[in-house]
Enzyme design. Structure first.
Site, PDB file in Angstrom:
ATOM      1  N   LYS A 131      41.946  42.647   2.269  1.00 60.75           N
ATOM      2  CA  LYS A 131      43.349  42.943   3.469  1.00 60.75           C
ATOM      3  C   LYS A 131      44.081  44.017   3.319  1.00 60.75           C
ATOM      4  O   LYS A 131      44.907  44.590   2.575  1.00 60.75           O
ATOM      5  CB  LYS A 131      42.490  42.018   4.567  1.00 60.75           C
ATOM      6  CG  LYS A 131      41.097  41.347   4.352  1.00 60.75           C
ATOM      7  CD  LYS A 131      40.454  40.936   5.166  1.00 60.75           C
ATOM      8  CE  LYS A 131      39.242  40.409   5.216  1.00 60.75           C
ATOM      9  NZ  LYS A 131      38.166  39.965   5.788  1.00 60.75           N
ATOM     10  N   GLY A 185      36.398  34.625   7.629  1.00 59.90           N
ATOM     11  CA  GLY A 185      37.920  34.496   8.443  1.00 59.90           C
ATOM     12  C   GLY A 185      37.615  32.991   8.836  1.00 59.90           C
ATOM     13  O   GLY A 185      38.730  32.699   9.692  1.00 59.90           O
ATOM     14  N   ASN A 214      38.530  41.005  -1.417  1.00 58.14           N
ATOM     15  CA  ASN A 214      38.858  42.053  -0.287  1.00 58.14           C
ATOM     16  C   ASN A 214      39.868  41.693   0.505  1.00 58.14           C
ATOM     17  O   ASN A 214      40.221  40.516   0.311  1.00 58.14           O
ATOM     18  CB  ASN A 214      38.039  41.658   0.523  1.00 58.14           C
ATOM     19  CG  ASN A 214      38.335  42.916   1.811  1.00 58.14           C
ATOM     20  OD1 ASN A 214      39.470  43.566   2.023  1.00 58.14           O
ATOM     21  ND2 ASN A 214      37.543  43.235   2.961  1.00 58.14           N
ATOM     22  N   GLU A 258      27.447  39.381   5.110  1.00 58.24           N
ATOM     23  CA  GLU A 258      28.092  39.568   5.259  1.00 58.24           C
ATOM     24  C   GLU A 258      28.764  38.869   7.400  1.00 58.24           C
ATOM     25  O   GLU A 258      29.229  39.461   7.947  1.00 58.24           O
ATOM     26  CB  GLU A 258      30.589  40.580   5.817  1.00 58.24           C
ATOM     27  CG  GLU A 258      30.309  40.489   3.924  1.00 58.24           C
ATOM     28  CD  GLU A 258      32.017  40.610   4.652  1.00 58.24           C
ATOM     29  OE1 GLU A 258      32.626  40.097   3.155  1.00 58.24           O
ATOM     30  OE2 GLU A 258      32.739  41.205   5.038  1.00 58.24           O
ATOM     31  N   SER A 286      33.994  33.484   4.922  1.00 59.67           N
ATOM     32  CA  SER A 286      34.275  31.626   4.572  1.00 59.67           C
ATOM     33  C   SER A 286      33.733  31.337   2.959  1.00 59.67           C
ATOM     34  O   SER A 286      33.304  29.936   2.828  1.00 59.67           O
ATOM     35  CB  SER A 286      33.780  30.654   5.627  1.00 59.67           C
ATOM     36  OG  SER A 286      34.699  31.073   6.430  1.00 59.67           O
ATOM     37  N   HIS A 334      33.157  47.767   6.688  1.00 63.11           N
ATOM     38  CA  HIS A 334      33.203  46.152   7.275  1.00 63.11           C
ATOM     39  C   HIS A 334      33.402  45.743   8.817  1.00 63.11           C
ATOM     40  O   HIS A 334      34.064  46.982   9.499  1.00 63.11           O
ATOM     41  CB  HIS A 334      34.428  46.179   6.372  1.00 63.11           C
ATOM     42  CG  HIS A 334      34.982  44.709   6.153  1.00 63.11           C
ATOM     43  ND1 HIS A 334      35.780  44.243   7.550  1.00 63.11           N
ATOM     44  CD2 HIS A 334      34.759  43.562   5.087  1.00 63.11           C
ATOM     45  CE1 HIS A 334      35.578  42.460   6.871  1.00 63.11           C
ATOM     46  NE2 HIS A 334      35.570  42.621   5.726  1.00 63.11           N
ATOM     47  N   GLU A 347      35.187  44.285  10.143  1.00 62.98           N
ATOM     48  CA  GLU A 347      36.756  44.926  10.691  1.00 62.98           C
ATOM     49  C   GLU A 347      36.931  46.219  11.107  1.00 62.98           C
ATOM     50  O   GLU A 347      37.252  46.606  12.210  1.00 62.98           O
ATOM     51  CB  GLU A 347      37.480  44.664   9.966  1.00 62.98           C
ATOM     52  CG  GLU A 347      38.133  42.756   9.300  1.00 62.98           C
ATOM     53  CD  GLU A 347      38.300  42.254   8.639  1.00 62.98           C
ATOM     54  OE1 GLU A 347      38.920  42.801   7.817  1.00 62.98           O
ATOM     55  OE2 GLU A 347      37.958  40.909   8.154  1.00 62.98           O
TER      56      GLU A 347
HETATM   57  P1  13P Z   1      37.349  35.285   4.290  1.00 64.08           P
HETATM   58  O1  13P Z   1      36.124  35.415   2.964  1.00 64.08           O
HETATM   59  O2  13P Z   1      38.035  35.481   4.917  1.00 64.08           O
HETATM   60  O3  13P Z   1      36.107  34.341   5.683  1.00 64.08           O
HETATM   61  O4  13P Z   1      36.568  37.055   4.432  1.00 64.08           O
HETATM   62  C1  13P Z   1      35.273  37.726   4.036  1.00 64.08           C
HETATM   63  C2  13P Z   1      35.265  38.965   3.794  1.00 64.08           C
HETATM   64  O5  13P Z   1      35.638  40.264   5.159  1.00 64.08           O
HETATM   65  C3  13P Z   1      35.379  39.643   3.310  1.00 64.08           C
HETATM   66  O6  13P Z   1      35.439  41.218   3.667  1.00 64.08           O
END
Ligand code: 13P
Length: 252
Positions: free
Chosen positions: A11, A175, A9, A169, A215, A97, A99
Site C-alpha cells: 500500500k 486492516g 501489498n 478480500e 488480516s 482493491h 481501497e
Molecule cells: P491487511 O493484511 O493489512 O488486512 O490488508 C489486506 C489487504 O488489503 C491486502 O491487499
C-alpha cells in the site's frame, strides 16, 4: 497444478531507503527458503518498482504494481501504463482493491478495461473482490462477489482468464484484525471456483490461483492456507515486516 502465491501489498508505506532495506532483507531471507513451485510477489509503491525489479533480477521473488491506468500512453497526468510496467519487468498488478473501489470510485467497467490492458502486455492481474460488512450481514456476499467477477473478468477468453489471479478480500477483514474464519474463506473460495467452472470449465477453475486477503498474519496463515481452495494470501500490514512475512511464506 495451480500455483501457490504469497503477495505483499505494501500500500502507501515506506520511504525509499526503508523500502530498499525491506526488499533486500526479504530477498536475503528468501534465499534460505525452498519455495518449490510457489511464488512470492512484492507490490511496493510505484516509485520503488525499478529498484524492486533490480533486486528481483537476482532473487527469488516477482514484482507487482498496485495500480495502472488502462492505456498504453497519452495525456493522463499522474498515471502509469501497463507498457511502462512491462518495460520494467513487473510481472503482476493488483486491480480491484477495495481501497481503490472506495476512495477512487473505480467501477467494475473500469476494472474490466484494466484487466484487458494488463493482459495485452502479459502482466498478470491480481483481481481483488469481496463484500463489505453490511453485505455479509444481509447474506449478499456471494451475489456481490459473483457480480464483481462477472462484470470485470468473465468477458475474457479462457486463454486470457488463465493468467488472472483472484484475491478474495472481505472488506471487513482488511486492516481490522478480524479475519475470515477458515470455513468462511474456504466457502467463498469454493464458490468462486464454481463460478469459474460454470463460465469456463472445471479444468480452468482448478488451475486458477485464489488468494485470501484480510488480516492474514504469521499466526493464522497456515490454517487458512490449509483449506483446499485457498492457494495463498494477499498480505497487507504483515508484509511490511520481514520475519512475519517470511512466516507467512513458509506457511504455504
Ligand atoms: P491487511 O493484511 O493489512 O488486512 O490488508 C489486506 C489487504 O488489503 C491486502 O491487499
Amino acid at each position: 497444478m495451480r500455483k501457490q502465491i504469497v503477495a505483499g501489498n505494501w500500500k502507501m508505506n515506506k520511504t525509499f531507503s526503508e523500502a530498499e532495506t525491506l526488499i533486500t532483507d526479504i530477498a536475503d531471507a528468501l534465499d534460505e527458503v525452498d519455495l518449490k513451485d510457489a511464488e512470492v510477489v512484492l507490490c511496493p509503491p510505484a516509485l520503488y518498482l525499478e529498484m524492486a525489479t533490480d533486486v528481483a533480477f537476482e532473487s527469488n521473488f516477482k514484482v507487482g504494481a498496485q495500480n495502472i491506468y488502462p492505456e498504453d500512453s497519452g495525456a493522463f497526468t499522474g498515471e502509469i501504463s501497463p507498457l511502462m510496467l512491462k518495460d520494467l519487468n513487473v510481472s503482476y498488478c493488483i486491480i480491484g482493491h477495495s481501497e481503490r473501489r472506495k476512495y477512487f470510485h473505480e467501477t467494475t467497467e473500469f476494472l474490466k478495461r484494466k484487466a484487458d490492458a494488463l493482459l495485452k502486455h502479459g502482466i498478470r492481474p491480481i483481481f481483488c473482490c469481496g463484500e463489505v460488512l453490511p453485505e455479509r450481514e444481509a447474506n449478499q456476499h456471494f451475489e456481490v462477489v459473483q457480480k464483481q467477477l462477472a462484470e470485470s473478468l468473465f468477458h475474457l477468453t479462457q486463454e486470457a482468464f488463465q493468467e488472472v489471479v483472484i484475491a478474495y478480500e472481505p472488506v471487513w477483514a482488511i486492516g481490522t484484525g478480524v479475519r475470515a474464519t477458515k470455513e468462511q474463506a474456504q466457502e467463498m473460495h469454493a464458490y468462486i471456483r464454481g463460478l469459474i467452472a460454470a463460465r469456463y470449465d472445471g479444468a480452468t477453475a482448478n488451475e486458477i490461483t485464489i488468494l485470501y486477503g484480510g488480516s492474514c498474519n504469521g499466526k493464522n496463515a497456515r490454517e487458512l492456507f490449509e483449506q483446499p481452495d485457498v492457494d495463498g494470501g494477499l498480505i497487507g500490514g504483515a508484509s511490511l515486516k520481514t520475519e512475519e512475512f517470511l512466516q507467512i511464506v513458509t506457511s504455504l
